[in-house]
Design an enzyme around this catalytic site. Structure first.
Site, PDB file in Angstrom:
ATOM      1  CB  SER A 102      -0.966   0.002   1.181  1.00 10.49           C
ATOM      2  OG  SER A 102      -0.329  -0.393   2.350  1.00 10.49           O
ATOM      3  CB  THR A 147      -1.554   6.283   4.006  1.00 10.41           C
ATOM      4  OG1 THR A 147      -2.489   6.251   2.942  1.00 10.41           O
ATOM      5  CG2 THR A 147      -0.655   7.494   3.865  1.00 10.41           C
ATOM      6  CB  THR A 203      -0.683   6.138   0.149  1.00 10.92           C
ATOM      7  OG1 THR A 203      -1.516   4.978   0.083  1.00 10.92           O
ATOM      8  CG2 THR A 203      -1.344   7.243  -0.646  1.00 10.92           C
ATOM      9  NE  ARG A 238      -8.746   7.513  -4.522  1.00 12.40           N
ATOM     10  CZ  ARG A 238      -8.120   7.299  -3.372  1.00 12.40           C
ATOM     11  NH1 ARG A 238      -6.790   7.158  -3.352  1.00 12.40           N
ATOM     12  NH2 ARG A 238      -8.775   7.214  -2.249  1.00 12.40           N
ATOM     13  CB  THR A 263      -3.931   5.748   7.214  1.00  9.05           C
ATOM     14  OG1 THR A 263      -3.974   4.644   6.302  1.00  9.05           O
ATOM     15  CG2 THR A 263      -4.197   5.247   8.615  1.00  9.05           C
ATOM     16  N   GLY A 264      -6.705   5.587   5.636  1.00  9.81           N
ATOM     17  CA  GLY A 264      -8.055   5.067   5.478  1.00  9.81           C
ATOM     18  C   GLY A 264      -8.625   5.497   4.143  1.00  9.81           C
TER      19      GLY A 264
HETATM   20  N1  ASP Z   1      -5.758   7.323   2.371  1.00  6.38           N
HETATM   21  C1  ASP Z   1      -5.284   6.497   1.288  1.00  6.38           C
HETATM   22  C2  ASP Z   1      -6.038   6.842   0.040  1.00  6.38           C
HETATM   23  O1  ASP Z   1      -7.244   6.963   0.086  1.00  6.38           O
HETATM   24  C3  ASP Z   1      -5.369   5.041   1.537  1.00  6.38           C
HETATM   25  C4  ASP Z   1      -5.224   4.577   2.949  1.00  6.38           C
HETATM   26  O2  ASP Z   1      -4.564   5.208   3.759  1.00  6.38           O
HETATM   27  O3  ASP Z   1      -5.791   3.545   3.319  1.00  6.38           O
HETATM   28  O4  ASP Z   1      -5.422   6.946  -0.990  1.00  6.38           O
END
Ligand code: ASP
Length: 298
Positions: free
Chosen positions: A54, A148, A166, A176, A199-200
């Site tokens: 990731s 991330t 990330t 995107r 993160t998320g």
């Molecule tokens: N925040 C990141 C994104 O949406 C992914 C993640 O941290 O899970 O690209």
């Protein structure tokens, strides 16, 4: 409850994979690097970890089978920032983000322009073969496996900085851009107050300027953990998804207090200072945690 340490420098980052990154950041600093050098070096470790799907070029590709990377960096001193988004084939997006900050009058470069800048600056490349995960007919709903590295740091001089990197959401549409390279969303540093990172699911952070909100809550006097929780509550109050957001925040303040919170059962984050390097569990946030302020919560 937020924790606190008088030890500096202090590094806090997302997920257990933040632990080796924090440790590399501390080593860089102890070897004479600046706090920004430390952030860059620490995040660089995650970017080149072949097991990390990731962050960096080992990340899950987009719907066309191409890995597109997002990163940003912020320096509390001078309130400077730089970022890159949808960057292809460059090993260290965090370093390109720093170069954008240090060497251009801009804050964010994207796509082909970001890659051309990185190549011109001599950054290392690696061709990533198209993978079997290519050509997903549409963006799968509820896809897991995106994370991330966000890292925030407090130096011995009281200055703050942070970085974020990330590969974003797996199978995302080409082009995107998530929250991570956007200052105020995936990362925010205010040298008067503190720093926060996310993160998320980026779409659920960037519609609310999540990291900026965490810092603003700290400015109002909340501890880092309270500020992360209040931000999640605020988003959940407004968002039709309620707490089904898949978002998580880390934060530190000028006093060396640190904390985190995430939706659901929370998430793990990593903390490091001299003689201490640990993975900690953040509190989770569900509807039942809202208490008396949750009037509009779904
Ligand atoms: N925040 C990141 C994104 O949406 C992914 C993640 O941290 O899970 O690209």
């Amino acid at each position: 409850m937020s924790q606190q340490t008088p030890s500096r420098p202090l590094f806090v980052s997302t997920w257990p994979f933040g632990k080796p990154s924090n440790e590399a950041a501390l080593q860089k600093f102890l070897a004479g690097g600046t706090l920004l050098d430390a952030i860059e070096a620490g995040i660089g470790v995650a970017e080149t970890d072949p097991g990390n799907t990731s962050v960096g070029l080992a990340g899950i590709p987009n719907s066309e089978g191409v890995v597109q990377l997002d990163a940003c960096i912020m320096d509390g001193v001078g309130h400077r920032g730089g970022g890159v988004a949808a960057l292809e084939g460059i090993i260290h997006p965090i370093s390109v983000a720093r170069r954008v900050m240090d060497k251009t009058p801009h804050v964010l470069l994207v796509g082909a322009g970001a890659r051309a800048f990185a190549l011109k600056e001599g950054f290392a490349t690696r061709d990533v073969p198209l993978t079997g995960q290519a050509k997903a007919p549409e963006v799968p709903k509820g896809l897991k496996g995106h994370d991330t590295i966000a890292m925030v740091a407090l130096g011995p001089d009281g200055n703050l900085c942070g970085g974020c990197s990330t590969s974003g959401l797996g199978h995302k549409l080409p082009g995107r851009v998530g929250d991570s390279p956007i200052l105020g969303s995936g990362l925010y540093v205010d040298n008067e107050v503190g720093a926060a990172g996310a993160t998320g699911l980026g779409e659920n952070v960037m519609r609310y300027c999540g990291s900026y909100q965490v810092v603003e809550f700290m400015r109002q006097g909340l501890t880092p953990e309270e500020a992360c929780k209040e931000t999640i509550k605020r988003i959940a109050r407004i968002d039709p998804r309620g707490f089904d957001l898949s978002i998580n925040f880390i934060a530190i303040d000028k006093k060396g207090r640190y904390g985190a919170a995430g939706t659901g059962s929370g998430f793990q984050f990593s903390v490091c200072h001299q003689g201490f390097s640990k993975v900690l569990q953040s509190p989770g946030m569900t509807k039942k945690d809202v208490g008396p302020v949750g009037g509009n919560v779904h």
